[in-house]
Design a protein around this motif. Structure first.
Motif, PDB file in Angstrom:
ATOM      1  N   SER A 190      -5.479   0.068  -6.368  1.00 23.76           N
ATOM      2  CA  SER A 190      -5.808  -0.350  -7.997  1.00 23.76           C
ATOM      3  C   SER A 190      -6.936   0.397  -8.395  1.00 23.76           C
ATOM      4  O   SER A 190      -7.883   0.673  -7.758  1.00 23.76           O
ATOM      5  CB  SER A 190      -6.110  -1.904  -8.118  1.00 23.76           C
ATOM      6  OG  SER A 190      -4.983  -2.832  -7.470  1.00 23.76           O
TER       7      SER A 190
ATOM      8  N   ARG B   7      -2.193  -1.371 -10.395  1.00 22.18           N
ATOM      9  CA  ARG B   7      -2.549  -2.677  -9.828  1.00 22.18           C
ATOM     10  C   ARG B   7      -1.657  -3.146  -8.680  1.00 22.18           C
ATOM     11  O   ARG B   7      -0.531  -3.104  -8.832  1.00 22.18           O
ATOM     12  CB  ARG B   7      -2.519  -3.799 -10.829  1.00 22.18           C
ATOM     13  CG  ARG B   7      -3.395  -4.954 -10.364  1.00 22.18           C
ATOM     14  CD  ARG B   7      -3.546  -5.916 -11.442  1.00 22.18           C
ATOM     15  NE  ARG B   7      -2.529  -6.367 -12.247  1.00 22.18           N
ATOM     16  CZ  ARG B   7      -2.383  -7.001 -13.530  1.00 22.18           C
ATOM     17  NH1 ARG B   7      -3.715  -7.164 -14.147  1.00 22.18           N
ATOM     18  NH2 ARG B   7      -1.183  -6.870 -14.345  1.00 22.18           N
ATOM     19  N   ASN B   8      -2.482  -3.188  -7.640  1.00 21.92           N
ATOM     20  CA  ASN B   8      -1.784  -3.557  -6.364  1.00 21.92           C
ATOM     21  C   ASN B   8      -0.599  -2.670  -6.026  1.00 21.92           C
ATOM     22  O   ASN B   8       0.439  -3.358  -5.657  1.00 21.92           O
ATOM     23  CB  ASN B   8      -1.210  -5.004  -6.469  1.00 21.92           C
ATOM     24  CG  ASN B   8      -2.550  -6.067  -6.771  1.00 21.92           C
ATOM     25  OD1 ASN B   8      -2.413  -6.584  -7.653  1.00 21.92           O
ATOM     26  ND2 ASN B   8      -3.583  -5.902  -6.082  1.00 21.92           N
TER      27      ASN B   8
ATOM     28  N   SER C  55      -3.086   3.513 -15.156  1.00 21.69           N
ATOM     29  CA  SER C  55      -3.880   2.389 -14.683  1.00 21.69           C
ATOM     30  C   SER C  55      -2.651   1.892 -13.288  1.00 21.69           C
ATOM     31  O   SER C  55      -1.516   2.153 -13.659  1.00 21.69           O
ATOM     32  CB  SER C  55      -3.999   1.044 -15.402  1.00 21.69           C
ATOM     33  OG  SER C  55      -2.926   0.723 -15.959  1.00 21.69           O
TER      34      SER C  55
ATOM     35  N   GLU D 187      -8.247   2.118 -12.618  1.00 17.82           N
ATOM     36  CA  GLU D 187      -7.981   2.900 -14.153  1.00 17.82           C
ATOM     37  C   GLU D 187      -8.581   4.130 -14.433  1.00 17.82           C
ATOM     38  O   GLU D 187      -9.660   4.375 -13.747  1.00 17.82           O
ATOM     39  CB  GLU D 187      -8.527   1.838 -14.868  1.00 17.82           C
ATOM     40  CG  GLU D 187      -7.697   0.430 -14.947  1.00 17.82           C
ATOM     41  CD  GLU D 187      -8.602  -0.545 -16.067  1.00 17.82           C
ATOM     42  OE1 GLU D 187      -9.410  -0.340 -16.399  1.00 17.82           O
ATOM     43  OE2 GLU D 187      -7.838  -1.599 -16.230  1.00 17.82           O
TER      44      GLU D 187
END
Length: 595
Positions: free
Chosen positions: A361, A345-346, A343, A363
């Motif tokens: 971002s 994120r940002n 994963s 997953e």
């Protein structure tokens, strides 16, 4: 025509005045290896001729002989009326050659490379300003004349190579795999330029491992082990498979298991995943009963589909590698503590003022094959390197198997395997030494270490090459070695950065047999590719452009977005180009609104 090797290959080809290259009984040996065996054909002016074949077939050897860089051991070659041995100086004027590997100077700018090449051609750059301007306009490199060649994207490098190859306005242009590592948008530009050249009467030879490229050629020369197996229009070879190509429709989540079962049927010559379906090719004289029985068991429809050149290519070479991965069969089922294997994120990476990855971002589920697509320079490899712990993000966070890459880089790296975009093993070590070194890096010891090394040697058929250095291996074997080293420690997550770039379709199928098998055992696989048929194997695809994520969905969903009245059944390449063009249009509208 399919060539009968007991007779001269060009027996039915007249030596007319439109022959740009005449090859007669060509032989080339490297020790005990016969790279070319009695090769004969004619190549015509005003025509795009595709040169195809598996790794080691003799394509590059033939190209180098035609350019006068290699001397044949037998037979003769004339190019534009000049003998490649006796008239070597004239050959260099009459031909333009773009080698397989980028052959220009990466520490010189675009314009400096062009000036240097003009000098090597005994041309005065100052007196040929109009030619320079024409080539820069033709290749769309005008805005980038001051940029270092090493800073160009893959597609722009190929365009610069083409501009330099065209410097002396050659009669014959020889392109050795110009589409390797080039995204579909840039490849379209290359096709546009080549088509313009053949329209003007130039003879162009395009060597390629990509059969969708060969399908667009007017004539195809198919080589295998130095022999010419086919010489003629691609459509005629494709026609030999009439009635033998089928697709199991809407197989969905079970398509990898169904493909494996189909490929192991005696009646099946080849098969690939195509969106939610499975495409298969029957062997000559085989009936469809076994495949129909498979369709009935899976409760899906079996539909006849038009044959492709790639179907005919694989069939002519004896069929694909089968559906069972011996590597995956030996692997225990992967168990993770979470359904999320990777994963971010940002995720952002800046190099000075340049933003390579911008606020990305997503997953990735355990056991998923996740594709990362985008044009050259979109930020795919940078994103990959951050997820592998090879680059530190400027902002954002990334996790692999629950490990935060900012704090537990070592623990995360032990859980992943990484195969780099450029062959990254040690050229001074032998194949066996590279395998042994990789086993040591991943902490394998004793009998486990010996067993894993032997497993990789057997699985990837490396036994005859153990004392060779990686640099001496054909490309397909190099990639096998790199994949073997990445898998040595049986990681639960595997990162593959353009793993099949430039390899032939049979080797590509071998790789995907392993990839599909590993995914069925629960290995999570992230892959980048410019080969759009490979994107069909992915469960989901993330599309990057200009450092940003612009789409994330299944291949079939992305293709549906590209449906038009004149294109009811778009390919993955159509979807790729549609997404890039739509993103560019949105940026233009936003810029105009801001102004």
């Amino acid at each position: 025509m399919v060539i009968d090797n007991a007779t001269p290959a060009a027996a039915d080809t007249a030596n007319g005045s439109d022959a740009a290259v005449v090859i007669d009984g060509l032989e080339k040996h490297f020790g005990d290896v016969r790279a070319l065996r009695g090769f004969s054909t004619d190549i015509r002016y005003g025509r795009l001729t595709g040169l195809v074949g598996p790794d080691g077939a003799g394509k590059t050897t033939l190209m180098r002989i035609m350019t006068g860089l290699l001397v044949p051991d037998g037979g003769s070659v004339t190019l534009a009326g000049f003998d490649v041995v006796q008239d070597n100086d004239a050959i260099h004027v009459a031909s333009g050659y773009m080698p397989q590997r980028f052959g220009l100077y990466e520490d010189l700018s675009v314009m400096e490379n062009m000036r240097l090449y003009a000098h090597l051609r005994s041309m005065d750059a100052e007196r040929n300003k109009d030619l320079f301007a024409e080539l820069l306009d033709f290749t769309r490199l005008g805005p980038f004349t001051k940029r270092l060649a090493g800073k160009l994207s893959g597609g722009m490098k190929q365009k610069l190579g083409l501009a330099c190859a065209l410097m002396a306005r050659p009669k014959v242009l020889l392109l050795d795999e110009p589409g390797v590592g080039v995204d579909p948008v840039s490849r379209q530009d290359l096709w546009r330029m080549v088509q313009a050249l053949t329209d003007e009467g130039m003879a162009v030879v395009w060597a390629t491992a990509y059969l969708d490229e060969a399908e667009r050629c007017e004539s195809v020369l198919l080589l295998n082990e130095g022999q010419l197996l086919y010489d003629g229009p691609p459509q005629e070879l494709t026609a030999t498979l009439e009635g033998r190509s089928f697709r199991l429709e809407d197989v969905g989540a079970e398509r990898r298991a169904v493909l494996t079962e189909a490929l192991d049927l005696p009646s099946v010559s080849d098969g690939v995943i195509q969106g939610a379906g499975v495409r298969i090719v029957l062997r000559a004289d085989a009936q469809a009963e076994q495949v129909q029985a498979l369709a009935d068991r899976e409760q899906v429809q079996l539909a006849a589909v038009p044959a492709r050149l790639e179907d005919a290519f694989i069939d002519l070479l004896g069929g694909g590698p089968g559906g069972t991965s011996t590597l995956a069969e030996r692997l225990p089922q992967i168990e993770l503590g979470s359904d999320i294997a990777v994963s971010c994120r940002n995720l952002t990476k800046r190099f000075g003022e340049f933003i390579a990855t911008d606020n990305v971002s997503f997953e990735v589920q355990k056991g998923e094959i996740f594709g990362l697509l985008g044009p050259n320079g979109a930020g795919k490899s940078t994103t990959f390197k951050m997820l592998c712990g090879l680059l530190k993000p400027t902002e954002g966070e990334a996790h692999v198997v629950g490990h935060d890459l900012r704090r537990a880089t070592g623990a995360a790296k032990s859980q992943l395997g990484y195969m780099a975009q450029k062959f990254s093993l040690y050229g001074l070590l032998s194949v066996r030494q590279n395998l042994d070194f990789s086993a040591g890096v991943y902490g394998l010891e004793g009998s486990t270490r010996r067993d894993r090394i032997n497993e990789m040697i057997e699985t990837f058929d490396l036994g005859d090459w153990l004392s060779a250095t990686p640099d001496s291996l054909p490309l397909g074997l190099k990639q096998r070695l790199a994949l073997a080293c990445a898998l040595m420690h049986r990681p639960p997550v595997l990162f593959l950065d353009e793993p099949t770039s430039g390899v032939d379709p049979i080797t590509r199928r071998e790789f995907w047999t392993h990839i599909n098998g590993l995914a069925r055992k629960g290995v999570t696989i992230m892959v980048t590719t410019h080969f759009m048929d490979e994107a069909e194997y992915c469960d989901r695809v993330a599309m990057m452009h200009r450092a940003q994520l612009i789409a994330l969905d299944t291949p079939d969903a992305l293709k549906r977005e590209a449906v038009r009245e004149d294109r009811p059944d778009p390919t993955m390449e159509d979807a790729f180009i549609h997404l890039v063009e739509s993103a560019d249009l949105a940026d233009e509208i936003q810029s105009e609104a801001a102004a």
